[in-house]
Design an enzyme around this catalytic site. Structure first.
Site, PDB file in Angstrom:
ATOM      1  N   GLU A 123       0.876  -0.871   0.167  1.00  0.00           N
ATOM      2  CA  GLU A 123      -0.366   0.149   0.202  1.00  0.00           C
ATOM      3  C   GLU A 123       0.485   1.316   0.217  1.00  0.00           C
ATOM      4  O   GLU A 123       0.545   2.827  -0.914  1.00  0.00           O
ATOM      5  CB  GLU A 123      -0.588   0.150   1.111  1.00  0.00           C
ATOM      6  CG  GLU A 123      -2.110   0.960   1.105  1.00  0.00           C
ATOM      7  CD  GLU A 123      -2.998   1.223   0.183  1.00  0.00           C
ATOM      8  OE1 GLU A 123      -3.486   0.317   0.162  1.00  0.00           O
ATOM      9  OE2 GLU A 123      -2.498   2.251  -0.642  1.00  0.00           O
ATOM     10  N   GLY A 128       2.136   7.616  -0.732  1.00  0.00           N
ATOM     11  CA  GLY A 128       2.708   7.328   0.452  1.00  0.00           C
ATOM     12  C   GLY A 128       1.393   6.794   1.201  1.00  0.00           C
ATOM     13  O   GLY A 128       1.323   5.826   1.272  1.00  0.00           O
ATOM     14  N   ILE A 130      -1.651   7.776   0.945  1.00  0.00           N
ATOM     15  CA  ILE A 130      -3.020   7.406   1.023  1.00  0.00           C
ATOM     16  C   ILE A 130      -3.079   5.985   0.044  1.00  0.00           C
ATOM     17  O   ILE A 130      -2.751   5.378  -0.290  1.00  0.00           O
ATOM     18  CB  ILE A 130      -3.613   8.655  -0.742  1.00  0.00           C
ATOM     19  CG1 ILE A 130      -2.442   9.857  -1.249  1.00  0.00           C
ATOM     20  CG2 ILE A 130      -4.526   8.193  -1.001  1.00  0.00           C
ATOM     21  CD1 ILE A 130      -2.516  10.400  -2.100  1.00  0.00           C
ATOM     22  N   GLY A 181      12.738  14.963   4.059  1.00  0.00           N
ATOM     23  CA  GLY A 181      12.521  13.578   4.317  1.00  0.00           C
ATOM     24  C   GLY A 181      11.379  13.623   2.942  1.00  0.00           C
ATOM     25  O   GLY A 181      11.009  11.636   2.888  1.00  0.00           O
ATOM     26  N   LYS A 199       5.380   4.107  -9.897  1.00  0.00           N
ATOM     27  CA  LYS A 199       4.010   4.266  -9.322  1.00  0.00           C
ATOM     28  C   LYS A 199       2.955   4.152 -10.755  1.00  0.00           C
ATOM     29  O   LYS A 199       1.808   3.823 -10.257  1.00  0.00           O
ATOM     30  CB  LYS A 199       4.378   5.310  -8.412  1.00  0.00           C
ATOM     31  CG  LYS A 199       4.863   5.733  -7.407  1.00  0.00           C
ATOM     32  CD  LYS A 199       4.792   7.170  -6.148  1.00  0.00           C
ATOM     33  CE  LYS A 199       5.952   7.236  -5.258  1.00  0.00           C
ATOM     34  NZ  LYS A 199       5.928   8.334  -4.925  1.00  0.00           N
ATOM     35  N   GLY A 297       7.055  11.496   2.952  1.00  0.00           N
ATOM     36  CA  GLY A 297       7.582  11.831   4.410  1.00  0.00           C
ATOM     37  C   GLY A 297       7.597  10.335   5.088  1.00  0.00           C
ATOM     38  O   GLY A 297       6.280   8.940   4.815  1.00  0.00           O
TER      39      GLY A 297
HETATM   40  N1  HSE Z   1      10.558  10.098  -2.759  1.00  0.00           N
HETATM   41  C1  HSE Z   1       9.080   9.504  -3.412  1.00  0.00           C
HETATM   42  C2  HSE Z   1       8.611  11.413  -3.319  1.00  0.00           C
HETATM   43  C3  HSE Z   1       8.651   9.352  -1.555  1.00  0.00           C
HETATM   44  O1  HSE Z   1       9.106  12.074  -3.090  1.00  0.00           O
HETATM   45  O2  HSE Z   1       7.252  11.300  -3.708  1.00  0.00           O
HETATM   46  C4  HSE Z   1       7.961   8.518  -1.730  1.00  0.00           C
HETATM   47  O3  HSE Z   1       7.045   7.487  -2.243  1.00  0.00           O
END
Ligand code: HSE
Length: 406
Positions: A123, A128, A130, A181, A199, A297
Site C-alpha cells: 500500500e 505514501g 493515500i 525526508g 508508481k 514523508g
Molecule cells: N520520493 C518519493 C516522493 C517518496 O517524493 O514522492 C514517496 O514515494
C-alpha cells in the site's frame, strides 16, 4: 504477532514509532497483539529509543519462527529483493514501501507469496499514506477502470509548488524536499520522473489487470522546467504539474506516460500543492473518484505500511473485525456542543444580498464580516447552537446558513 523491520531509514523508523505510539488502536484493529521484535540495519543507532531491537544479521529474522510479518523499507531492487524472496519462502508475509521492487518484480513476488500461503502487500509504494492500492483492489472492484492519472511524486510537486508560489529556484526547493525526508536516496529518481513512472506502472498493473513493465512507460521529469515556464503558465491561468497518466483506449490498448503537464486552474489537480499527491481514477460505473493526501514523508508512508501489517494480522478474520460495535451513547458529541464555522447570507432592505461569516464570541455577540473573499480562517470557531436567528436580525434578513469546512 511478531514483526521485523528491515531498513531503519525514514519509513522504517516511522513504522517503529507508529507501532509504539498507536499500539492500542493498531492491536484493536488487528484483533491481536502486535510486537516489534527486530530492526535490521547495518548502521548503529545508539541514541534511538528502539536501539534494543537492532540487529545487523538478517538470519536473525528469517530464521525466527516467531516473526510472521517483515516490513521491507530498504529500498532498491538488489538486497531488498533477495531478503524479500527469502522471507516469503520462509513463510513470512512481507509488507513494503519499495515501489522500485514492486514495479519491477511484482508479478514474481506476488506469485511467491501466494505459493507460500503468505502475503506481499505494498500500500505504501504509491501515494505514501493515500489508501489507493486497496481501493483499486476492493472498493472499486465493481468498475471497469478506464483511466488513472495523478500527481504521484511528492518531491517534484513540492519543488514545482515552491517555484510557482514563491519563485524559489529548482535547486533550493530540491534541497528543502531532501531535508524534509521526501526525496529518494538518489533524488534523480524523483526529478527525472522515474519514481512517478514506477508508481503509474503499479497502479496500471492493478487497474487494468495486466503487468505493466515500467520500462514501457515513456517518462519525462521536471529538470528542464524554468521559472519562465512557470510564469507563462500563470499568464494562461494554468499551472505545470508532473502527471502520471494511464488511459485505456477504445481498442483496448493502454496509453501510459509520465510528463510535465499544464493544467487549467479549474482542474482540481492544479490545487494539489507541496508534498501532497492526488490520483483521479475513472471507472465505467462510478465515473471519477479522486484520492488526495500526503504522498511522501516518514509517518504518512509508515502509516500505510502499518495498515498492511494489520491486514496480514487479520487474514481469515476479516468479517468478524468489520462488525460495528454498539452500546456507547456518549460517543457522539451533542449538536449544541459541536463547533462550526458558518457562512450566513443576508438580504438587505434594498433587496441586495450580503454574504457574511458569523464568528461567535463567548460573550454572546455575533460578529459579521461582509464579503467572503477571506472567509476561511482558523480563528473562526463558533458554537452552532449559540447563533440564534433573532440575534442576526440586525444584519438583515437571513436567507441562508451553511456550514463551512476548512
Ligand atoms: N520520493 C518519493 C516522493 C517518496 O517524493 O514522492 C514517496 O514515494
Amino acid at each position: 504477532m511478531k514483526v521485523a523491520v528491515m531498513g531503519f531509514g525514514t519509513v522504517g523508523s516511522g513504522i517503529a514509532e507508529i507501532l509504539s505510539q498507536n499500539k492500542e488502536s493498531v492491536e484493536k484493529r488487528a484483533g491481536k497483539e502486535i510486537s516489534l521484535k527486530y530492526i535490521l540495519d547495518i548502521r548503529d543507532f545508539p541514541e534511538s529509543p528502539f536501539a534494543a531491537y537492532l540487529t545487523k544479521n538478517f538470519e536473525d529474522i528469517v530464521n525466527d519462527p516467531e516473526v510472521e510479518v517483515v516490513c521491507e523499507t530498504i529500498g532498491g531492487a538488489k538486497i531488498a529483493y533477495d531478503f524479500t524472496v527469502r522471507c516469503l519462502k520462509a513463510g513470512k508475509s512481507v509488507v513494503t514501501s519499495n515501489k522500485e521492487l514492486v514495479a519491477t518484480k511484482g508479478p514474481e513476488l506476488l506469485q511467491l507469496a501466494y505459493e507460500n500461503k503468505v502475503s506481499y502487500r505494498y500500500e505504501a509504494s504509491v501515494g505514501g499514506g493515500i489508501p489507493i492500492i486497496r481501493s483499486l483492489y476492493d472498493s472499486l472492484a465493481g468498475n471497469e477502470i478506464t483511466s488513472v492519472k495523478g500527481i504521484l511524486n511528492g518531491t517534484t510537486n513540492y519543488i514545482l509548488t515552491k517555484m510557482i508560489n514563491d519563485g524559489i529556484s529548482f535547486d533550493t526547493a530540491l534541497a528543502q524536499a531532501q531535508k524534509l525526508g521526501y526525496a529518494e536516496q538518489n533524488p534523480a529518481a524523483d526529478i527525472e520522473g522515474t519514481d512517478a513512472c514506477r508508481k503509474i506502472a503499479i497502479l496500471s498493473s492493478i487497474s487494468f489487470g495486466k503487468y505493466i513493465d515500467p520500462d514501457l512507460v515513456n517518462t519525462t521529469g521536471i529538470t528542464e522546467i524554468t521559472l519562465d515556464d512557470v510564469a507563462e503558465c500563470e499568464a494562461r491561468n494554468s499551472v505545470i504539474k508532473l502527471l502520471g497518466i494511464a488511459k485505456l483506449g477504445e481498442d483496448g490498448r493502454l496509453s501510459v506516460r509520465v510528463e510535465p503537464t499544464v493544467i487549467d486552474e479549474n482542474n482540481p489537480l492544479s490545487n494539489v500543492e507541496g508534498v501532497f499527491n492526488a490520483i483521479t481514477v475513472t471507472g465505467n460505473a462510478l465515473g471519477d473518484v479522486m484520492f488526495y493526501g500526503k504522498g511522501a514523508g516518514k509517518l504518512p508512508t509508515a502509516s500505510a505500511v502499518v495498515a498492511d501489517i494489520i491486514e496480514c494480522a487479520k487474514a481469515g478474520e476479516n468479517e468478524k473485525l468489520r462488525l460495528w460495535k454498539t452500546g456507547d451513547p456518549d460517543f457522539v458529541l451533542p449538536y449544541s456542543e459541536q463547533s462550526a464555522v458558518l457562512l450566513l447570507r443576508f438580504e438587505d432592505e434594498d433587496g441586495s444580498v450580503k454574504n457574511a461569516i458569523a464568528d461567535y464570541a463567548k460573550e454572546g455577540s455575533v460578529i459579521c464580516k461582509n464579503g467572503i473573499t477571506s472567509f476561511i480562517t482558523k480563528e473562526m470557531k463558533i458554537t452552532e447552537h449559540d447563533v440564534k436567528t433573532e440575534e442576526l436580525k440586525e444584519y438583515g434578513k437571513l436567507i441562508s446558513r451553511f456550514n463551512v469546512e476548512m
